[in-house]
Scaffold this motif. Sequence first.
Motif, PDB file in Angstrom:
ATOM      1  N   MET A 110       0.823  -1.207   0.000  1.00 32.90           N
ATOM      2  CA  MET A 110       0.000   0.000   0.000  1.00 32.90           C
ATOM      3  C   MET A 110       0.860   1.261   0.000  1.00 32.90           C
ATOM      4  N   LEU A 129      -8.258  -0.856  -3.552  1.00 29.13           N
ATOM      5  CA  LEU A 129      -8.154  -0.769  -2.099  1.00 29.13           C
ATOM      6  C   LEU A 129      -7.597   0.577  -1.662  1.00 29.13           C
ATOM      7  N   VAL A 130      -6.574   1.063  -2.366  1.00 27.88           N
ATOM      8  CA  VAL A 130      -5.982   2.363  -2.025  1.00 27.88           C
ATOM      9  C   VAL A 130      -6.986   3.482  -2.263  1.00 27.88           C
ATOM     10  N   GLU A 131      -7.731   3.407  -3.376  1.00 29.72           N
ATOM     11  CA  GLU A 131      -8.732   4.440  -3.653  1.00 29.72           C
ATOM     12  C   GLU A 131      -9.824   4.445  -2.589  1.00 29.72           C
ATOM     13  N   ALA A 132     -10.297   3.262  -2.206  1.00 25.40           N
ATOM     14  CA  ALA A 132     -11.313   3.191  -1.159  1.00 25.40           C
ATOM     15  C   ALA A 132     -10.781   3.732   0.168  1.00 25.40           C
ATOM     16  N   THR A 133      -9.530   3.409   0.444  1.00 24.91           N
ATOM     17  CA  THR A 133      -8.916   3.927   1.676  1.00 24.91           C
ATOM     18  C   THR A 133      -8.804   5.440   1.628  1.00 24.91           C
ATOM     19  N   LEU A 134      -8.428   5.979   0.458  1.00 29.24           N
ATOM     20  CA  LEU A 134      -8.310   7.427   0.309  1.00 29.24           C
ATOM     21  C   LEU A 134      -9.657   8.105   0.489  1.00 29.24           C
ATOM     22  N   ARG A 136     -12.169   7.017   2.328  1.00 31.40           N
ATOM     23  CA  ARG A 136     -12.486   6.995   3.764  1.00 31.40           C
ATOM     24  C   ARG A 136     -11.664   8.028   4.528  1.00 31.40           C
ATOM     25  N   VAL A 137     -10.391   8.178   4.162  1.00 32.02           N
ATOM     26  CA  VAL A 137      -9.544   9.173   4.828  1.00 32.02           C
ATOM     27  C   VAL A 137     -10.070  10.578   4.568  1.00 32.02           C
TER      28      VAL A 137
END
Length: 222
Positions: A110, A129-134, A136-137
């Motif tokens: 990541m 996954l990184v886009e979804a995490t971004l 949420r952040v």
Amino acid sequence: MMREKIKIKKIDYLPARQVTFSKRRRGIFKKAAELSVLCESEVAVVIFSATGKLSDYSSSSIKDVIERYEARTNGVEKSDEQSLELQLDNENHTKLSTELEEKNRQLRQMKGEDLEELDLDELLKLEQLVEATLVRVTETKEELIMSDIVALEKKGTELVEANNQMVVLRERMVMLSKRNTGPALMEPSESATSTSCNSALSLSLEDDCSDDVILSLKLGRP
């Protein structure tokens, strides 16, 4: 001619059962003695009949054999329990180590590291996954910013209300100070008014007296 095989079941006829018990017991003891001599082993056999009669055989002291058996059994049980616990601990440690390594690998990926071992599908999944995490952040950051703005607005409203209360209190203090200093300021004007009234009254009296004198002078002429 083959010997007929005896079916193993309980002998119902009591005399026959007692005879069979006696013969088989001697046979078991004989086999135990042969095993002890041929294989140089310690053997102990304990038999209780149906009536509760004890029969036993031992290649040495039966008490020593039983004590050795108990010590061996207890030691094996403890050793087995310790082995089982150690095996479970090792399995848990191996499982946790594997999970930790996998989590560290995902974290490095990541961060953009160790990507060479990933194929196209894994890279696409990592990108999602990184886009979804971004997302949420970003949502969490916006929520925190809005929370700070609401808190600052509330604090500003409280400060305005406190300032308005201070202004009202200041105006009340000014009004009270004016009420307290009003009578003292009015005393000189009242004295001046009374003095002017007295002067006007004396002047009018003087005017009246002069008129009477003139009138008496006029009336007193021949």
